[in-house]
Design a protein around this motif. Structure first.
Motif, short mmCIF file in Angstrom:
data_model
loop_
_atom_site.label_atom_id
_atom_site.label_comp_id
_atom_site.label_asym_id
_atom_site.label_seq_id
_atom_site.Cartn_x
_atom_site.Cartn_y
_atom_site.Cartn_z
N LYS A 2 0.83 -1.19 0.00
CA LYS A 2 0.00 0.00 0.00
C LYS A 2 0.87 1.25 0.00
CE LYS A 2 -4.22 -1.37 2.25
NZ LYS A 2 -5.11 -1.11 3.36
N THR A 3 0.42 2.26 -0.71
CA THR A 3 1.09 3.53 -0.66
C THR A 3 0.65 4.25 0.60
OG1 THR A 3 -0.65 4.63 -1.88
CG2 THR A 3 1.15 3.68 -3.18
N LEU A 4 1.37 5.30 0.97
CA LEU A 4 1.02 6.05 2.18
C LEU A 4 -0.38 6.63 2.09
CD1 LEU A 4 4.35 7.92 2.98
CD2 LEU A 4 3.34 5.99 4.20
N HIS A 5 -0.74 7.17 0.92
CA HIS A 5 -2.07 7.77 0.84
C HIS A 5 -3.16 6.71 0.84
CE1 HIS A 5 -1.47 7.15 -3.51
NE2 HIS A 5 -2.79 7.13 -3.58
N ALA A 6 -2.89 5.52 0.33
CA ALA A 6 -3.89 4.45 0.39
C ALA A 6 -4.12 4.03 1.84
CB ALA A 6 -3.46 3.26 -0.45
N ALA A 7 -3.04 3.93 2.61
CA ALA A 7 -3.18 3.60 4.03
C ALA A 7 -3.94 4.70 4.76
CB ALA A 7 -1.81 3.38 4.66
N ALA A 8 -3.66 5.96 4.44
CA ALA A 8 -4.36 7.08 5.05
C ALA A 8 -5.84 7.02 4.73
CB ALA A 8 -3.76 8.41 4.57
N ASP A 9 -6.15 6.75 3.48
CA ASP A 9 -7.54 6.66 3.06
C ASP A 9 -8.26 5.55 3.84
OD1 ASP A 9 -9.78 7.42 1.39
OD2 ASP A 9 -9.45 5.53 0.33
N THR A 10 -7.60 4.42 4.03
CA THR A 10 -8.19 3.31 4.77
C THR A 10 -8.46 3.70 6.22
OG1 THR A 10 -7.11 1.69 3.34
CG2 THR A 10 -7.83 0.91 5.50
N LEU A 11 -7.48 4.30 6.88
CA LEU A 11 -7.66 4.72 8.28
C LEU A 11 -8.81 5.71 8.41
CD1 LEU A 11 -3.99 5.33 9.50
CD2 LEU A 11 -5.51 3.49 10.20
N LEU A 12 -8.80 6.72 7.57
CA LEU A 12 -9.82 7.76 7.64
C LEU A 12 -11.21 7.21 7.33
CD1 LEU A 12 -7.77 10.58 5.93
CD2 LEU A 12 -8.38 10.45 8.36
N THR A 13 -11.29 6.32 6.37
CA THR A 13 -12.58 5.72 6.02
C THR A 13 -13.12 4.87 7.16
OG1 THR A 13 -12.08 5.80 3.67
CG2 THR A 13 -13.77 4.20 4.38
N ARG A 14 -12.25 4.11 7.78
CA ARG A 14 -12.70 3.27 8.91
C ARG A 14 -13.19 4.13 10.08
NH1 ARG A 14 -7.99 -1.31 8.71
NH2 ARG A 14 -8.85 -2.47 6.96
N ILE A 15 -12.49 5.20 10.38
CA ILE A 15 -12.93 6.10 11.45
C ILE A 15 -14.29 6.69 11.08
CG2 ILE A 15 -12.48 8.31 12.61
CD1 ILE A 15 -9.44 7.65 12.23
N ARG A 16 -14.38 7.22 9.87
CA ARG A 16 -15.60 7.88 9.42
C ARG A 16 -16.79 6.91 9.42
NH1 ARG A 16 -18.61 8.97 5.17
NH2 ARG A 16 -17.49 7.75 3.64
N THR A 17 -16.57 5.70 8.95
CA THR A 17 -17.64 4.71 8.88
C THR A 17 -18.06 4.23 10.26
OG1 THR A 17 -16.74 4.00 6.76
CG2 THR A 17 -18.34 2.56 7.77
N THR A 18 -17.10 3.91 11.11
CA THR A 18 -17.41 3.41 12.45
C THR A 18 -18.19 4.44 13.25
OG1 THR A 18 -15.45 2.01 12.46
CG2 THR A 18 -16.43 2.52 14.61
N PHE A 19 -17.76 5.70 13.20
CA PHE A 19 -18.41 6.76 13.97
C PHE A 19 -19.62 7.36 13.26
CE2 PHE A 19 -14.15 7.89 16.21
CZ PHE A 19 -14.28 6.81 17.06
N GLY A 20 -19.84 6.97 12.00
CA GLY A 20 -20.97 7.51 11.24
C GLY A 20 -20.82 8.98 10.93
N LEU A 21 -19.62 9.39 10.53
CA LEU A 21 -19.31 10.80 10.30
C LEU A 21 -19.39 11.17 8.83
CD1 LEU A 21 -16.09 11.05 12.50
CD2 LEU A 21 -18.42 11.65 13.18
#
Length: 112
Positions: A2-21
């Motif tokens: 994974k590239t750095l931005h792909a990993a960032a996208d994954t982290l941010l998406t998981r936070i956003r999805t879990t918290f419903g943001l």
């Protein structure tokens, strides 16, 4: 790999999805503008922000494991006396994820 931005996208998406943001609420959680989050997704999270994003991501994983996932968005928005009448999201934004871990330890050990 994974590239750095792909990993960032994954982290941010998981936070956003879990918290419903929304994207705007995700940006607010980290006290940045929405355009900053877009940049993090495209170019990677700045080194100065990586630890806090990872900590919030870890907190999202704990909540997902310990709670009913569908209820997490409501739970993180509901003020609680043990958080000085603030929500989990407000606490993360103002004090960081560590303050929420203390709350969760107390909450999960509460026996009535």
């Amino acid at each position: 790999m994974k590239t750095l931005h792909a990993a960032a996208d994954t982290l941010l998406t998981r936070i956003r999805t879990t918290f419903g943001l929304s994207e705007a609420e995700l940006a607010e959680l980290f006290s940045v503008q929405r355009s900053s989050v877009v940049g993090w997704r495209e170019h990677g999270i700045p080194v100065s922000r990586v630890a806090s994003v990872e900590r919030v991501h870890d907190l999202a994983k704990v909540l997902h494991r310990e709670l009913i996932p569908a209820r997490i968005p409501e739970i993180v928005r509901t003020p609680d006396r043990w958080l000085a009448d603030r929500s989990i999201l407000q606490t993360i934004r103002n004090e960081g994820a560590e303050a929420v871990y203390g709350y969760l330890r107390r909450l999960f050990s509460y026996s009535g």
